[in-house]
Design a protein around this motif. Structure first.
Motif, short mmCIF file in Angstrom:
data_model
loop_
_atom_site.label_atom_id
_atom_site.label_comp_id
_atom_site.label_asym_id
_atom_site.label_seq_id
_atom_site.Cartn_x
_atom_site.Cartn_y
_atom_site.Cartn_z
N TYR A 89 85.41 -35.50 32.48
CA TYR A 89 86.23 -35.79 31.30
C TYR A 89 85.67 -36.99 30.52
O TYR A 89 85.68 -37.00 29.28
CB TYR A 89 87.68 -36.06 31.72
CG TYR A 89 88.38 -34.87 32.32
CD1 TYR A 89 88.15 -33.59 31.83
CD2 TYR A 89 89.28 -35.02 33.37
CE1 TYR A 89 88.80 -32.49 32.39
CE2 TYR A 89 89.94 -33.93 33.93
CZ TYR A 89 89.69 -32.66 33.43
OH TYR A 89 90.33 -31.58 33.97
N THR A 90 85.19 -38.00 31.25
CA THR A 90 84.63 -39.16 30.57
C THR A 90 83.40 -38.77 29.75
O THR A 90 83.24 -39.18 28.60
CB THR A 90 84.25 -40.26 31.58
OG1 THR A 90 85.39 -40.60 32.36
CG2 THR A 90 83.73 -41.50 30.87
N ARG A 94 86.85 -45.54 37.53
CA ARG A 94 88.29 -45.63 37.80
C ARG A 94 88.96 -44.26 37.77
O ARG A 94 89.82 -43.96 38.60
CB ARG A 94 88.94 -46.56 36.77
CG ARG A 94 88.51 -48.02 36.92
CD ARG A 94 89.23 -48.91 35.92
NE ARG A 94 88.87 -50.32 36.12
CZ ARG A 94 89.34 -51.32 35.39
NH1 ARG A 94 90.19 -51.07 34.40
NH2 ARG A 94 88.96 -52.55 35.63
N TRP A 95 88.57 -43.43 36.82
CA TRP A 95 89.21 -42.12 36.65
C TRP A 95 88.94 -41.21 37.84
O TRP A 95 89.81 -40.46 38.29
CB TRP A 95 88.70 -41.48 35.36
CG TRP A 95 89.60 -40.42 34.79
CD1 TRP A 95 90.59 -39.74 35.43
CD2 TRP A 95 89.59 -39.94 33.44
NE1 TRP A 95 91.20 -38.85 34.59
CE2 TRP A 95 90.60 -38.95 33.36
CE3 TRP A 95 88.83 -40.23 32.32
CZ2 TRP A 95 90.86 -38.25 32.17
CZ3 TRP A 95 89.08 -39.54 31.15
CH2 TRP A 95 90.08 -38.57 31.07
N LEU A 121 85.25 -46.69 32.93
CA LEU A 121 86.26 -45.64 32.84
C LEU A 121 86.02 -44.55 33.87
O LEU A 121 86.95 -44.09 34.55
CB LEU A 121 86.25 -45.04 31.43
CG LEU A 121 87.20 -43.86 31.19
CD1 LEU A 121 88.64 -44.28 31.43
CD2 LEU A 121 87.02 -43.32 29.78
N SER A 122 84.78 -44.11 34.00
CA SER A 122 84.45 -43.04 34.93
C SER A 122 84.74 -43.44 36.38
O SER A 122 85.33 -42.66 37.15
CB SER A 122 82.97 -42.65 34.78
OG SER A 122 82.59 -41.68 35.71
N ARG A 177 91.23 -41.01 40.86
CA ARG A 177 92.49 -40.28 40.74
C ARG A 177 92.28 -38.78 40.50
O ARG A 177 93.17 -37.98 40.77
CB ARG A 177 93.34 -40.87 39.62
CG ARG A 177 93.80 -42.29 39.87
CD ARG A 177 94.81 -42.76 38.84
NE ARG A 177 94.18 -42.96 37.53
CZ ARG A 177 93.64 -44.12 37.14
NH1 ARG A 177 93.64 -45.16 37.96
NH2 ARG A 177 93.11 -44.23 35.94
N ASN A 178 91.11 -38.44 39.95
CA ASN A 178 90.83 -37.04 39.62
C ASN A 178 89.33 -36.81 39.74
O ASN A 178 88.54 -37.49 39.08
CB ASN A 178 91.31 -36.75 38.19
CG ASN A 178 91.22 -35.27 37.84
OD1 ASN A 178 90.34 -34.55 38.30
ND2 ASN A 178 92.13 -34.82 36.99
N ASN A 230 77.04 -41.42 32.63
CA ASN A 230 77.63 -40.49 33.59
C ASN A 230 76.72 -39.35 34.01
O ASN A 230 77.13 -38.48 34.79
CB ASN A 230 78.93 -39.92 33.02
CG ASN A 230 80.06 -40.92 33.10
OD1 ASN A 230 80.65 -41.12 34.15
ND2 ASN A 230 80.36 -41.58 31.99
N GLY A 246 87.21 -36.70 36.76
CA GLY A 246 87.24 -37.86 35.88
C GLY A 246 85.90 -38.14 35.21
O GLY A 246 85.85 -38.50 34.02
N ARG A 247 84.81 -37.97 35.95
CA ARG A 247 83.49 -38.19 35.35
C ARG A 247 83.19 -37.12 34.30
O ARG A 247 82.58 -37.40 33.26
CB ARG A 247 82.42 -38.20 36.44
CG ARG A 247 82.62 -39.27 37.51
CD ARG A 247 81.35 -39.47 38.33
NE ARG A 247 81.59 -40.30 39.50
CZ ARG A 247 81.68 -41.63 39.47
NH1 ARG A 247 81.60 -42.27 38.33
NH2 ARG A 247 81.89 -42.31 40.59
#
Length: 425
Positions: free
Chosen positions: A304-305, A293-294, A290-291, A297-298, A346, A301-302
């Motif tokens: 938020y993950t 990939r996120w 998830l991290s 885009r942002n 993460n 992202g890490r």
């Protein structure tokens, strides 16, 4: 062709397999003590109180934490192979020796020595994997190695089961013998990457040409850059706060399962450790995917993950503290393990967003020290809570600290790059 020939495509993965076994033994030997209090207190009266048992578990963490910052430096200056072999042999010999201990003082000293020897392994092991996996396989290789830690944690939960079938003395003896024998296997099959060995030697020669004051000045500059970085202070708190429940589950979850479900430790130990190990493995994989990939885009992202992972541990800790049903306690353990695995996957990637590669090892060593010290404190405090009948409440209160860590993380950590370099430090 020799096994350590760089042209062999299989040998880098053989290294991962060999070190997977070391990682398993690393966590297994430290974990099994947490499940054997009931068996050991019959022979060692001091272990009849949770406070003393917490002290015994805590000394390992205090020593482990003190050694952690220096462990990476040692791994960069000596043969990684022999550091790994020596570390494994020493902590396995300590495990073997614990089977002969008949006083609390002897166990306490042996546990402290184990803290030194086990702390030396992780930096050397991860560095050796990175030496052999220099391209797209590095993350996968490190991830596979981490599953060895979780597997060792799960197997360590069977310590009470083996002790019930034989004795706690025999349990320590046989686990220690297995580790010492495996160290001998590594002597013949584990080899360093000759190319990276040559690079390290050249780097040491360059560093050696600097005067002692220049080397000290460089070290001070590195620490100054880290501690003048507000984000690094936020990362330290973000790392330390979840370490409290992280170490609490490692050292006290089997006891909590036994108390909450009213089952013997030989059942509670495997149930608790397998629950956390399996769910953490799933969390690490999911959190990593998830991290990665996120963040494309942002850049947050890490962040938020990691926040999602920690968010899952908050209700889990409350359930662990107050639930008395099998579904509630095991379900809470599964939720906590998945969330903590997402968080665990993460830590280093988030650090890379704020600290350049030149200072990451130093930064991670400091983070590891702070996290382990936090674990030592909570292990002792929960031991006192166990004696007062408040072990579950202690787990529940940890959810408040984790919630604070999430708030700090989301407010302060605002990366401008996914890979900080010296020119942007």
């Amino acid at each position: 062709m020799k096994l350590y020939d760089l042209r062999s495509r299989s040998y880098p993965w053989i290294v991962v397999g060999l070190l997977w076994g070391v990682a398993l033994l690393n966590y297994m030997d430290r974990q099994m003590l947490s499940t054997m209090q009931d068996a050991m207190k019959i022979d060692i009266a001091e272990l009849q109180t949770g406070t003393n048992f917490g002290r015994l578990m805590g000394i390992f963490l205090w020593v482990y934490g003190l050694v952690s910052p220096a462990a990476g430096t040692v791994a960069d200056r000596v043969s990684r192979k022999w550091l790994i072999v020596g570390s494994l042999f020493v902590w396995s010999a300590v495990t073997f020796g614990m089977g002969y201990a008949d006083t609390f003082g002897q166990l306490y000293c042996l546990r402290a020595v184990m803290g030194v020897s086990e702390a030396l392994y992780i930096p050397a092991g991860l560095a050796m994997i990175a030496d052999w996996h220099r391209d797209r396989s590095r993350s996968l290789a490190v991830g596979i190695h981490m599953t060895g830690l979780y597997t060792g944690q799960a197997i360590g939960g069977f310590g009470a089961t083996v002790a019930a079938a034989f004795s706690w003395h025999a349990t320590f003896h046989w686990f220690g013998i297995i580790g010492m024998a495996y160290a001998l296997v590594l002597i013949f099959f584990l080899h360093e990457n000759r190319e990276t060995v040559a690079e390290r030697q050249a780097s040491r020669m360059t560093a050696g040409s600097k005067s002692f004051p220049e080397q000290i000045g460089s070290l001070i500059k590195g620490f100054g850059l880290l501690f003048s970085n507000i984000a690094f202070w936020a990362i330290l708190f973000y790392f330390a706060a979840p370490s409290l429940p992280g170490w609490a589950t490692k050292n006290w979850l089997p006891t909590l399962f036994a108390d909450s479900l009213h089952i013997p430790m030989e059942q509670a130990g495997p149930t608790a450790t397998i629950t956390i190990a399996v769910s953490s493995f799933l969390g690490v994989i999911a959190g990593g995917i998830l991290s990665d990939r996120w963040v494309r885009r942002n850049l947050r992202g890490r962040i938020y993950t990691g926040a999602i992972g920690l968010g899952m541990t908050v209700p889990a800790l409350l359930l662990l503290g107050f639930s008395t049903s099998l579904v509630g306690v095991v379900g809470a353990g599964l939720l906590f393990g998945i969330g903590f695995g997402v968080f665990d996957a993460n830590n280093m990637p988030i650090l890379c967003q704020f600290v350049s590669n030149r200072y990451r090892a130093t930064a991670y060593g400091i983070m590891n020290m702070i996290g382990v010290f936090a674990g030592a404190v909570v292990t002792t405090v929960l031991g006192e809570g166990k004696d007062n009948g408040n072990l579950g409440a202690g787990f529940a209160w940890l959810s408040v600290i984790v919630a604070a860590a999430i708030a700090v993380q989301l407010f302060f950590l605002r990366p401008t790059t996914d890979n900080m370099t010296d020119d942007r430090q």
